[in-house]
Design a protein around this motif. Structure first.
Motif, mmCIF file in Angstrom:
data_model
loop_
_atom_site.group_PDB
_atom_site.id
_atom_site.type_symbol
_atom_site.label_atom_id
_atom_site.label_comp_id
_atom_site.label_asym_id
_atom_site.label_seq_id
_atom_site.Cartn_x
_atom_site.Cartn_y
_atom_site.Cartn_z
ATOM 1 N N GLY A 1 -23.953 -52.931 52.888
ATOM 2 C CA GLY A 1 -24.814 -52.108 52.040
ATOM 3 C C GLY A 1 -24.233 -50.713 51.928
ATOM 4 O O GLY A 1 -23.071 -50.535 51.572
ATOM 5 N N GLU A 2 -25.026 -49.722 52.270
ATOM 6 C CA GLU A 2 -24.581 -48.332 52.221
ATOM 7 C C GLU A 2 -23.906 -47.884 53.530
ATOM 8 O O GLU A 2 -23.356 -46.794 53.603
ATOM 9 N N VAL A 3 -23.977 -48.725 54.552
ATOM 10 C CA VAL A 3 -23.413 -48.373 55.855
ATOM 11 C C VAL A 3 -21.951 -48.798 55.903
ATOM 12 O O VAL A 3 -21.607 -49.920 55.549
ATOM 13 N N ARG A 4 -21.122 -47.869 56.341
ATOM 14 C CA ARG A 4 -19.678 -48.113 56.375
ATOM 15 C C ARG A 4 -19.165 -47.976 57.803
ATOM 16 O O ARG A 4 -19.561 -47.064 58.528
ATOM 17 N N LEU A 5 -18.279 -48.890 58.184
ATOM 18 C CA LEU A 5 -17.605 -48.819 59.477
ATOM 19 C C LEU A 5 -16.154 -48.447 59.225
ATOM 20 O O LEU A 5 -15.499 -49.044 58.372
ATOM 21 N N ASP A 6 -15.673 -47.449 59.938
ATOM 22 C CA ASP A 6 -14.276 -47.017 59.841
ATOM 23 C C ASP A 6 -13.904 -46.477 61.209
ATOM 24 O O ASP A 6 -14.174 -45.317 61.525
ATOM 25 N N GLU A 7 -13.347 -47.343 62.049
ATOM 26 C CA GLU A 7 -13.093 -46.942 63.423
ATOM 27 C C GLU A 7 -11.716 -47.385 63.896
ATOM 28 O O GLU A 7 -11.168 -48.369 63.422
ATOM 29 N N TYR A 8 -11.204 -46.630 64.827
ATOM 30 C CA TYR A 8 -9.966 -46.971 65.518
ATOM 31 C C TYR A 8 -10.348 -47.408 66.921
ATOM 32 O O TYR A 8 -11.281 -46.868 67.522
ATOM 33 N N LEU A 9 -9.623 -48.382 67.420
ATOM 34 C CA LEU A 9 -9.950 -48.870 68.745
ATOM 35 C C LEU A 9 -8.730 -49.436 69.433
ATOM 36 O O LEU A 9 -7.734 -49.781 68.790
ATOM 37 N N SER A 10 -8.852 -49.512 70.734
ATOM 38 C CA SER A 10 -7.873 -50.214 71.556
ATOM 39 C C SER A 10 -8.613 -51.313 72.283
ATOM 40 O O SER A 10 -9.654 -51.072 72.898
ATOM 41 N N THR A 11 -8.081 -52.499 72.196
ATOM 42 C CA THR A 11 -8.621 -53.636 72.924
ATOM 43 C C THR A 11 -7.602 -53.984 73.997
ATOM 44 O O THR A 11 -6.513 -54.458 73.701
ATOM 45 N N VAL A 12 -7.958 -53.663 75.232
ATOM 46 C CA VAL A 12 -7.073 -53.843 76.372
ATOM 47 C C VAL A 12 -7.329 -55.219 76.980
ATOM 48 O O VAL A 12 -8.465 -55.548 77.333
ATOM 49 N N CYS A 13 -6.271 -56.003 77.073
ATOM 50 C CA CYS A 13 -6.379 -57.365 77.588
ATOM 51 C C CYS A 13 -5.591 -57.472 78.889
ATOM 52 O O CYS A 13 -4.393 -57.195 78.914
ATOM 53 N N ARG A 14 -6.286 -57.877 79.922
ATOM 54 C CA ARG A 14 -5.633 -58.163 81.192
ATOM 55 C C ARG A 14 -5.332 -59.646 81.217
ATOM 56 O O ARG A 14 -6.196 -60.462 80.883
ATOM 57 N N LEU A 15 -4.108 -59.973 81.587
ATOM 58 C CA LEU A 15 -3.633 -61.353 81.492
ATOM 59 C C LEU A 15 -3.538 -61.987 82.875
ATOM 60 O O LEU A 15 -3.289 -61.309 83.871
ATOM 61 N N ARG A 16 -3.732 -63.302 82.885
ATOM 62 C CA ARG A 16 -3.556 -64.089 84.100
ATOM 63 C C ARG A 16 -3.013 -65.451 83.701
ATOM 64 O O ARG A 16 -3.609 -66.127 82.849
ATOM 65 N N ASP A 17 -1.891 -65.820 84.258
ATOM 66 C CA ASP A 17 -1.282 -67.127 83.977
ATOM 67 C C ASP A 17 -1.077 -67.356 82.479
ATOM 68 O O ASP A 17 -1.313 -68.447 81.971
ATOM 69 N N GLY A 18 -0.656 -66.296 81.767
ATOM 70 C CA GLY A 18 -0.340 -66.425 80.349
ATOM 71 C C GLY A 18 -1.537 -66.467 79.419
ATOM 72 O O GLY A 18 -1.393 -66.744 78.231
ATOM 73 N N LYS A 19 -2.734 -66.192 79.952
ATOM 74 C CA LYS A 19 -3.947 -66.186 79.124
ATOM 75 C C LYS A 19 -4.693 -64.866 79.325
ATOM 76 O O LYS A 19 -4.434 -64.134 80.279
ATOM 77 N N ILE A 20 -5.627 -64.601 78.422
ATOM 78 C CA ILE A 20 -6.441 -63.386 78.510
ATOM 79 C C ILE A 20 -7.578 -63.632 79.502
ATOM 80 O O ILE A 20 -8.397 -64.531 79.300
ATOM 81 N N ALA A 21 -7.617 -62.804 80.565
ATOM 82 C CA ALA A 21 -8.620 -62.951 81.613
ATOM 83 C C ALA A 21 -9.746 -61.922 81.490
ATOM 84 O O ALA A 21 -10.856 -62.153 81.965
ATOM 85 N N SER A 22 -9.466 -60.779 80.858
ATOM 86 C CA SER A 22 -10.527 -59.798 80.588
ATOM 87 C C SER A 22 -10.110 -58.940 79.405
ATOM 88 O O SER A 22 -8.926 -58.704 79.171
ATOM 89 N N ILE A 23 -11.115 -58.509 78.682
ATOM 90 C CA ILE A 23 -10.931 -57.662 77.502
ATOM 91 C C ILE A 23 -11.869 -56.473 77.653
ATOM 92 O O ILE A 23 -13.052 -56.645 77.974
ATOM 93 N N GLU A 24 -11.338 -55.286 77.427
ATOM 94 C CA GLU A 24 -12.170 -54.083 77.392
ATOM 95 C C GLU A 24 -11.786 -53.314 76.141
ATOM 96 O O GLU A 24 -10.611 -53.034 75.919
ATOM 97 N N THR A 25 -12.784 -52.998 75.329
ATOM 98 C CA THR A 25 -12.534 -52.321 74.062
ATOM 99 C C THR A 25 -12.945 -50.854 74.163
ATOM 100 O O THR A 25 -14.032 -50.544 74.653
ATOM 101 N N TYR A 26 -12.058 -49.987 73.704
ATOM 102 C CA TYR A 26 -12.278 -48.547 73.660
ATOM 103 C C TYR A 26 -12.391 -48.148 72.195
ATOM 104 O O TYR A 26 -11.528 -48.508 71.390
#
Length: 135
Positions: free
Chosen positions: A91-116
């Protein structure tokens, strides 16, 4: 495989699956006990626990029509992060953001994600509880 290529490839694949809305592809990249934490007080904030909850969160975010522009893949010796520019309009609401999604890996897979986020109030205004996609 060259050093850091595993992290780069995982980052490229995660972004490609998210942009394509390939939920099974995302699920294949996650450990069963993965968590994803997002700041704010909105329909997608908090911590999602477990692979199915993380996939559901990705689906919910994508359901708002976001464009996930990949700016950079950042790596450390063991982990990776995605630098993104997310945009959307509801609608009239707009999203325009920059972010970092930090992924900690374990055994070749993503084990945790934290978004800034660059704009938590903007995210709260866009992903409002009670909107059609925010339930």
């Amino acid at each position: 495989m060259p050093r850091y290529e595993v992290q780069h490839q995982l980052g490229r694949t995660f972004h490609a699956c998210l942009a394509a809305r390939d939920w099974e592809g995302i699920r294949a990249l996650l450990t069963d006990d993965v968590t994803w934490t997002l700041p704010g007080d909105n329909a997608v904030s908090g911590t999602a626990d477990g692979a199915e909850a993380v996939v559901e969160r990705a689906k919910k975010i994508a359901s708002y029509g976001l464009d996930f522009e990949l700016l950079h893949i950042l790596v450390s010796p063991e982990n990776m992060a995605l630098s993104l520019h997310n945009t959307a309009r509801r609608g009239e609401v707009r999203l325009d953001e920059y972010l970092s999604t930090v992924c900690r890996l374990r055994d070749g897979k993503i084990a945790s994600i934290e978004t800034y986020l660059s704009d938590v109030p903007g995210m709260d205004a866009f992903f409002v509880l009670g909107t059609p996609n925010g339930k």
